[in-house]
Design a protein around this motif. Structure first.
Motif, PDB file in Angstrom:
ATOM      1  N   GLY A  41       0.811  -1.210   0.000  1.00 51.04           N
ATOM      2  CA  GLY A  41       0.000   0.000   0.000  1.00 51.04           C
ATOM      3  C   GLY A  41       0.845   1.261   0.000  1.00 51.04           C
ATOM      4  N   ASN A  42       2.000   1.198  -0.677  1.00 44.54           N
ATOM      5  CA  ASN A  42       2.937   2.325  -0.715  1.00 44.54           C
ATOM      6  C   ASN A  42       3.370   2.748   0.685  1.00 44.54           C
ATOM      7  OD1 ASN A  42       3.179   2.620  -3.522  1.00 44.54           O
ATOM      8  ND2 ASN A  42       1.260   3.766  -3.628  1.00 44.54           N
ATOM      9  N   ASN A  43       3.554   1.764   1.546  1.00 41.82           N
ATOM     10  CA  ASN A  43       4.025   2.025   2.900  1.00 41.82           C
ATOM     11  C   ASN A  43       5.404   1.400   3.112  1.00 41.82           C
ATOM     12  OD1 ASN A  43       1.595   3.314   3.850  1.00 41.82           O
ATOM     13  ND2 ASN A  43       0.641   1.291   3.900  1.00 41.82           N
ATOM     14  N   ASN A  44       6.079   1.839   4.158  1.00 41.14           N
ATOM     15  CA  ASN A  44       7.278   1.144   4.605  1.00 41.14           C
ATOM     16  C   ASN A  44       6.888  -0.267   5.025  1.00 41.14           C
ATOM     17  OD1 ASN A  44       8.634   3.605   4.362  1.00 41.14           O
ATOM     18  ND2 ASN A  44       8.320   4.116   6.522  1.00 41.14           N
ATOM     19  N   ILE A  45       7.724  -1.233   4.747  1.00 40.25           N
ATOM     20  CA  ILE A  45       7.438  -2.581   5.234  1.00 40.25           C
ATOM     21  C   ILE A  45       8.711  -3.225   5.757  1.00 40.25           C
ATOM     22  CG2 ILE A  45       5.668  -2.849   3.430  1.00 40.25           C
ATOM     23  CD1 ILE A  45       7.449  -5.217   2.413  1.00 40.25           C
ATOM     24  N   VAL A  46       8.539  -4.226   6.600  1.00 45.89           N
ATOM     25  CA  VAL A  46       9.622  -5.111   7.014  1.00 45.89           C
ATOM     26  C   VAL A  46       8.989  -6.455   7.365  1.00 45.89           C
ATOM     27  CG1 VAL A  46       9.496  -4.387   9.446  1.00 45.89           C
ATOM     28  CG2 VAL A  46      11.599  -5.424   8.559  1.00 45.89           C
ATOM     29  N   PHE A  47       9.650  -7.535   6.987  1.00 44.10           N
ATOM     30  CA  PHE A  47       9.183  -8.854   7.386  1.00 44.10           C
ATOM     31  C   PHE A  47      10.389  -9.766   7.521  1.00 44.10           C
ATOM     32  CE2 PHE A  47       9.690  -9.667   2.928  1.00 44.10           C
ATOM     33  CZ  PHE A  47       9.827 -11.031   2.783  1.00 44.10           C
ATOM     34  N   SER A  48      10.191 -10.895   8.194  1.00 43.70           N
ATOM     35  CA  SER A  48      11.256 -11.863   8.386  1.00 43.70           C
ATOM     36  C   SER A  48      11.001 -13.089   7.513  1.00 43.70           C
ATOM     37  CB  SER A  48      11.366 -12.295   9.849  1.00 43.70           C
ATOM     38  OG  SER A  48      12.308 -13.360   9.965  1.00 43.70           O
ATOM     39  N   PRO A  49      11.716 -13.235   6.405  1.00 41.83           N
ATOM     40  CA  PRO A  49      11.531 -14.435   5.582  1.00 41.83           C
ATOM     41  C   PRO A  49      11.925 -15.702   6.327  1.00 41.83           C
ATOM     42  CG  PRO A  49      13.473 -13.199   4.869  1.00 41.83           C
ATOM     43  CD  PRO A  49      12.751 -12.339   5.864  1.00 41.83           C
ATOM     44  N   LEU A  50      12.857 -15.570   7.253  1.00 39.30           N
ATOM     45  CA  LEU A  50      13.279 -16.731   8.039  1.00 39.30           C
ATOM     46  C   LEU A  50      12.144 -17.227   8.928  1.00 39.30           C
ATOM     47  CD1 LEU A  50      15.781 -18.457   8.380  1.00 39.30           C
ATOM     48  CD2 LEU A  50      16.516 -16.953  10.220  1.00 39.30           C
ATOM     49  N   SER A  51      11.391 -16.305   9.498  1.00 32.34           N
ATOM     50  CA  SER A  51      10.257 -16.677  10.331  1.00 32.34           C
ATOM     51  C   SER A  51       9.212 -17.434   9.518  1.00 32.34           C
ATOM     52  CB  SER A  51       9.641 -15.412  10.953  1.00 32.34           C
ATOM     53  OG  SER A  51       8.523 -15.727  11.758  1.00 32.34           O
ATOM     54  N   LEU A  52       8.898 -16.931   8.320  1.00 30.20           N
ATOM     55  CA  LEU A  52       7.922 -17.599   7.465  1.00 30.20           C
ATOM     56  C   LEU A  52       8.449 -18.943   6.970  1.00 30.20           C
ATOM     57  CD1 LEU A  52       6.564 -14.601   5.341  1.00 30.20           C
ATOM     58  CD2 LEU A  52       5.482 -15.726   7.299  1.00 30.20           C
ATOM     59  N   ILE A 112      13.884  -8.436   5.658  1.00 24.70           N
ATOM     60  CA  ILE A 112      13.886  -7.677   4.411  1.00 24.70           C
ATOM     61  C   ILE A 112      12.858  -6.566   4.550  1.00 24.70           C
ATOM     62  CG2 ILE A 112      13.429  -7.721   1.923  1.00 24.70           C
ATOM     63  CD1 ILE A 112      14.131 -10.657   1.890  1.00 24.70           C
ATOM     64  N   GLY A 113      13.154  -5.388   3.978  1.00 24.89           N
ATOM     65  CA  GLY A 113      12.182  -4.308   4.053  1.00 24.89           C
ATOM     66  C   GLY A 113      12.435  -3.239   3.008  1.00 24.89           C
ATOM     67  N   GLN A 114      11.516  -2.292   2.963  1.00 25.23           N
ATOM     68  CA  GLN A 114      11.669  -1.135   2.102  1.00 25.23           C
ATOM     69  C   GLN A 114      11.328   0.115   2.911  1.00 25.23           C
ATOM     70  OE1 GLN A 114       8.982  -1.081  -1.261  1.00 25.23           O
ATOM     71  NE2 GLN A 114       7.202  -0.555  -0.036  1.00 25.23           N
ATOM     72  N   VAL A 115      12.034   1.196   2.645  1.00 25.91           N
ATOM     73  CA  VAL A 115      11.747   2.486   3.251  1.00 25.91           C
ATOM     74  C   VAL A 115      11.296   3.434   2.151  1.00 25.91           C
ATOM     75  CG1 VAL A 115      12.696   4.452   4.519  1.00 25.91           C
ATOM     76  CG2 VAL A 115      13.424   2.139   5.110  1.00 25.91           C
ATOM     77  N   LEU A 116      10.030   3.817   2.195  1.00 25.24           N
ATOM     78  CA  LEU A 116       9.498   4.785   1.241  1.00 25.24           C
ATOM     79  C   LEU A 116       9.435   6.177   1.833  1.00 25.24           C
ATOM     80  CD1 LEU A 116       6.577   2.774  -0.425  1.00 25.24           C
ATOM     81  CD2 LEU A 116       8.996   2.861  -1.037  1.00 25.24           C
ATOM     82  N   ASN A 117       9.283   6.249   3.166  1.00 18.70           N
ATOM     83  CA  ASN A 117       9.223   7.535   3.869  1.00 18.70           C
ATOM     84  C   ASN A 117       9.739   7.300   5.289  1.00 18.70           C
ATOM     85  OD1 ASN A 117       8.606   9.852   5.275  1.00 18.70           O
ATOM     86  ND2 ASN A 117       6.507  10.025   4.545  1.00 18.70           N
ATOM     87  N   PRO A 118      10.932   7.760   5.629  1.00 17.66           N
ATOM     88  CA  PRO A 118      11.500   7.472   6.948  1.00 17.66           C
ATOM     89  C   PRO A 118      10.749   8.091   8.112  1.00 17.66           C
ATOM     90  CG  PRO A 118      12.845   9.066   5.767  1.00 17.66           C
ATOM     91  CD  PRO A 118      11.832   8.562   4.801  1.00 17.66           C
ATOM     92  N   LEU A 119       9.828   9.033   7.835  1.00 21.34           N
ATOM     93  CA  LEU A 119       9.039   9.635   8.909  1.00 21.34           C
ATOM     94  C   LEU A 119       7.788   8.837   9.223  1.00 21.34           C
ATOM     95  CD1 LEU A 119       9.209  13.468   8.105  1.00 21.34           C
ATOM     96  CD2 LEU A 119      10.727  12.078   9.521  1.00 21.34           C
ATOM     97  N   ALA A 120       7.398   7.939   8.304  1.00 17.50           N
ATOM     98  CA  ALA A 120       6.187   7.146   8.516  1.00 17.50           C
ATOM     99  C   ALA A 120       6.521   5.894   9.278  1.00 17.50           C
ATOM    100  CB  ALA A 120       5.560   6.789   7.160  1.00 17.50           C
TER     101      ALA A 120
END
Length: 409
Positions: free
Chosen positions: A47-58, A400-408
């Motif tokens: 949703g055009n948001n910052n995300i992070v997830f753990s592929p190892l956990s999954l 793994i993650g992406q930063v689209l806006n560091p303030l969000a």
């Protein structure tokens, strides 16, 4: 003579699986799957948001489902995870848990916690071989509970467990009303990581700068800066930065990697490239420290959650959620009707001048029914980028993650 970590790791995998297993190939397969999942999540669920997830956990959750199943369900999971057998999966998970993810603080390294738990309805009896697997390979805590009359209480117990194991960062891995009287088993895992940078940033030097967003606007965000040499590689269209964490006395090496596209809107195409070529990122990781010109990394904090079962179905893993085949799990005719109802996943990461704190938890509920190295290089992460936390000796990717806006957040 003392053998290296990789030699010991490879040897132990070979002995326990009674077959020759290439550790690097196994980890590469695991990471390729991780980036495939990441590409799908970022393209369809961020949703055009910052995300992070753990592929190892999954990966651990899917491995335990594979071990619990047989027939087409097991085959589908093995194919998705690019693994030849459940023995390979179980052996890999066992040694990741006992070696790669063992707490490093006693040796002076990052704080690590990786825990598994299983909550089984008291009406069911686990198959002895499956119980042994859960205890020995997955190091899971087992609990007999009453889902039929105390589903809410069990849900709270699982959430409290995940919160404790992630140092309070993941408070509700199971959403409200996700557990009811039809639930028969919950398998959950939690991972926590806190590492200090090998070279900490000077907080007094941090300043606000423009961070350019995908919509063409920009925000003022706090950036960490440095004039010290950095481990960076530059390629056509992107750069990769390695920020190592303080190392302990053991051989493990933990690092954060920032993968920065040249184009402001290039993060999606970059992830597509990373996920489409086998071992792509592994070949692009930097190993040489170079002098830097302009060097800026934003501070950020991300909390993200999703129902991972929806993601897996979209990626073709559908049989565990309808046909079940989870007959290897319990000693009961009820096993014929067991299926995976949901898989929930939550993650958190914070990056600042001191280092990184990150956590993730997953819970599955089962119901019945070539590089160039210039003399000086700029690395200015002032637009959307990817990041990952990795144990470098084994190659395992924890987050793994992406930063689209560091303030969000």
């Amino acid at each position: 003579m003392r053998r290296s970590f990789v030699e010991l790791y490879s040897h132990s995998l070979t002995v326990s699986a009674n077959t020759t297993m290439d550790l690097r190939e196994s980890i590469t397969n695991q990471n390729d799957v991780a980036f495939s999942i990441a590409n799908h999540i970022l393209s369809n669920h961020s949703g055009n948001n910052n995300i992070v997830f753990s592929p190892l956990s999954l990966h651990v959750v899917l491995s335990i489902i594979a071990a619990a199943s047989k027939g087409p369900t097991r085959d589908q999971i093995l194919s998705f995870l690019r693994s030849k057998s459940t023995d390979n999966l179980n052996s890999s998970v066992s040694h990741l848990v006992t070696i790669v993810l063992a707490d490093a603080t006693p040796a002076g390294g990052p704080r690590l916690s990786f825990a598994n738990g299983a909550w089984v309805d008291h009406s069911l009896s686990l198959n002895p071989s499956f119980k042994q697997l859960v205890n020995n390979d997955y190091k899971a805590v087992l609990a007999s509970v009453d889902f039929q009359t105390k589903a809410v209480e069990v849900s709270k117990e699982v959430n409290s467990w995940a919160e404790k194991e992630t140092n309070g960062l993941i408070k509700e891995v199971l959403p409200a009303e996700s557990v009811d009287g039809s639930t028969r088993l919950i398998f959950a895992n939690a991972i926590y990581f806190k590492g200090a940078w090998a070279e900490k940033f000077d907080a007094q030097m941090s300043k606000d700068h423009d961070f350019h967003l995908l919509d063409g606007n920009s925000v003022k965000a706090p950036f960490m800066v440095s004039k010290k040499k950095q481990v960076i590689s530059a390629f056509d269209g992107f750069k990769v930065l390695r920020l190592p964490y303080k190392k302990g006395e053991d051989k493990r090496l933990f690092s954060m990697y920032v993968v920065l596209p040249d184009a402001i809107d290039g993060v999606s195409a970059l992830l597509e490239k990373v996920s489409s070529e086998r071992g792509f990122l592994e070949r692009k990781l930097p190993y040489q420290a170079v002098s830097v010109g302009d060097f800026r990394i934003p501070k950020f904090k991300i909390s993200f959650g999703l129902e991972a079962s929806n993601v897996l179905k979209e990626l073709g893993v559908v049989l565990p959620f309808k046909d079940g085949d989870l007959t290897e799990m319990v000693d009961s005719f009820v096993s014929q009707n067991l299926y995976v109802s949901s898989i929930y996943h939550k993650s958190f990461v914070e990056v600042n001048e001191e280092g990184t704190e990150a956590a993730a938890a997953s819970a599955v509920t089962m119901a019945c029914g070539c590089a160039r190295f210039p003399t000086k290089i700029d690395f200015v992460a002032d637009h959307p980028f990817l990041f990952l936390i990795r144990e470098d000796l084994s190659g395992s990717v924890l987050f793994i993650g992406q930063v689209l806006n560091p303030l969000a957040n």
